[in-house]
Write an enzyme that holds these catalytic residues in place. Structure first.
Site, PDB file in Angstrom:
ATOM      1  CD  GLU A   1      -2.664   1.213   2.608  1.00 49.39           C
ATOM      2  OE1 GLU A   1      -3.741   1.827   2.603  1.00 49.39           O
ATOM      3  OE2 GLU A   1      -2.222   0.609   3.619  1.00 49.39           O
TER       4      GLU A   1
ATOM      5  CE  LYS B   1      -7.582   1.227   3.645  1.00 48.28           C
ATOM      6  NZ  LYS B   1      -6.368   1.853   4.212  1.00 48.28           N
TER       7      LYS B   1
ATOM      8  CB  CYS C   1      -4.169  -1.508   4.760  1.00 45.36           C
ATOM      9  SG  CYS C   1      -3.222  -1.263   6.296  1.00 45.36           S
TER      10      CYS C   1
END
Length: 532
Positions: A260, A336, A370
């Site tokens: 990321e 995301k 993440c």
């Protein structure tokens, strides 16, 4: 651009003829007759490969199977091909013998030859052959023949002191020189009629019939643990990315995974700006980096999970985006879903609205970035869509943050009967606000059952050290687990009591949703910048 490696078909002959004439124009423009190609396709159809670019065949590899003991290490091209009739081919042959590889000159920068050789190697493993043999020309030898013997010339090519277009390529594809052949191809003045007998050894070959050879269910992952460092410019940054692409390609990896925000070193030039402005300046590089990742995926024949980067969409909103760059030239995007408080506070980011698994030439994969992996619903939705490997680029600054990502990723692997690969950044990054320190131990996790490691960890990197983690995962074990596992999590769910479902993900549906500005992802608080 769309690239596909496949077996050659009879209707491809027109393209094949054009490519051969172009490739051999300097030595007469000879080409195989249609009847010869038809015979090859009749006797060994699975051994003839081509690469198609945008519907046009531009690279070809032809081969036969031989009982090599009948020929030995001293033979000519004429003898091994049975006087160009291919009568030396045997369905019981123990070696594949390469008789042609050629790539149209206009497409050589795409490294299509590597794809053809990878296809040959996979077929060799599948057929449980001892290896691949070929007589290789040494076309640059005529420039050194007065001062070097063939043996000395080959040694210098191996040491990279001399470049030979054929031998250098073969050596880079894990072939070794078994012998020097004299008079192999009469009339080959460039090579002084010498050739190298090249061999690639199939390490998975087994003589026992009851042993299973290596199969296509084995997928090789190349997980990059990325060292944060400053770069002079975008080109310097891309050179580092290409270094890793080349490295994992040398190991014949099917996937390369980046972390990321691996491109945040490029934000150093904007460190004097407020963080919300600086991150949007960084987003200006995203399209260029994504285009390069697609180029690397093609050139190095590896699917690339391109970490994540900031993206300003046409609506003016800022997203955290990961790209899947397939080695056939196509790409996909994942935004995301769950934005951390830090990303909202410092950057004003918003969450995406689409959850889906992606098809690849190595099965179905999913991507979560993440914080996303800490929400089990996402992994379950992807599993319901058929995901077999989950890729999680992450960026954490403390061991606490890393432990959340690691333990949740392991949970996703167990509860969804899939593999999970996590890739993080390490090291310090001065002159970039909010990116000062990083903590990571990249890893590949498995389900937990007898078919897998007892700790459910396939491989893991050294903590806080830049490195490449290479790991093989076997997709056939997932099917075995699902059908015959000690526990069968996906099968044993009580869907009569509960379920995890995906709501409509379109923006239109979100706008129709009656939500307050505080919890609507379409409504973001304004960014207020206070500077001295």
């Amino acid at each position: 651009m769309h690239i596909q490696t496949r077996t050659l078909q009879k209707e491809d002959y027109h393209d094949l003829k054009e490519v051969m004439i172009e490739v051999y124009s300097g030595i007469g423009g000879d080409y195989w007759s249609k009847s010869s190609i038809t015979k090859l396709l009749n006797i060994f159809p699975e051994g003839q490969f081509c690469v198609e670019v945008d519907g046009r065949v531009v690279a070809i590899a032809l081969a036969i199977r031989v009982n090599y003991a009948k020929f030995g290490d001293t033979h000519t091209y004429y003898e091994i091909t049975g006087g160009y009739t291919f009568k030396t081919h045997s369905e019981e042959g123990d070696y594949m013998y390469g008789i042609e590889v050629f790539v149209h000159p206009d497409y050589r920068d795409l490294r299509l030859g590597r794809r053809l050789y990878d296809a040959r190697k996979e077929l060799c493993e599948h057929l449980n052959l001892k290896g691949i043999l070929a007589g290789g020309r040494i076309p640059n030898y005529n420039k050194y023949a007065d001062e070097l013997s063939p043996r000395e010339y080959i040694a210098k090519v191996k040491q990279k002191e001399i470049y030979d277009p054929t031998l250098t390529f073969q050596l880079s594809n894990d072939f070794h020189v078994r012998k020097v052949l004299r008079g192999y191809l009469p009339g080959d003045s460039e090579s002084k009629e010498y050739a190298t007998l090249l061999e690639w050894i199939n390490i998975y070959y087994v003589a026992e019939k009851d042993k299973k050879p290596h199969t296509d269910s084995i997928i090789r992952l190349g997980v990059i643990q990325w060292q944060m460092r400053l770069f002079k410019n975008l080109n310097a940054f891309l050179e580092q990315v290409e270094f890793f692409a080349n490295a994992v390609s040398d190991y014949r990896a099917d996937f390369m995974v980046l972390p990321e925000f691996f491109n945040t070193p490029l934000m150093a030039d904007f460190n004097d700006l407020p963080e919300p402005v600086a991150i949007r300046k960084l987003a200006d590089f995203t399209e260029a980096v994504r285009e390069k990742l697609c180029e690397f995926a093609i050139s190095y024949n590896v699917n690339i999970v391109g970490g994540s980067m900031p993206l300003v969409d046409t609506d003016g909103k800022l997203y955290n985006v990961a790209y899947l760059c397939r080695r056939d030239g196509s790409f996909e995007e994942y935004r995301k879903i769950h934005i951390t408080p830090n990303e909202v506070k410092h950057y004003g980011m918003v969450g995406g609205y689409e959850i889906r698994a992606f098809d690849t030439d190595c099965g179905k994969i999913g991507m979560l970035i993440c914080y996303d992996v800490e929400f089990p619903e996402l992994g379950r939705i992807l599993a319901q869509q058929g995901m077999q490997i989950l890729f999680v680029p992450f960026l954490t600054d403390t061991q606490n943050g890393y432990s959340r990502v690691r333990h949740c990723a392991q949970a996703r692997a167990i509860e969804n009967e899939c593999y999970v690969a996590i890739s993080g950044c390490v090291g310090n990054l001065p002159r970039v606000q909010n990116m000062d320190i990083n903590y990571a131990q990249s890893a590949v996790f498995t389900p937990s059952d007898f078919q897998f490691p007892t700790n459910a960890v396939k491989a893991e990197a050294t903590t806080n050290t830049e490195m490449v983690l290479i790991a093989d995962v076997d997709l056939s074990l997932l099917k075995e687990l699902h059908e015959h596992g000690s526990v069968q999590v996906l099968k044993d769910r009580r869907t009569d009591l509960y379920d995890v479902t995906l709501k409509k993900a379109a923006k239109k549906a979100l706008k129709q949703k009656k939500a307050s500005p505080d919890n609507d992802p379409e409504q973001v608080a304004p960014i207020i910048v206070v500077s001295d």
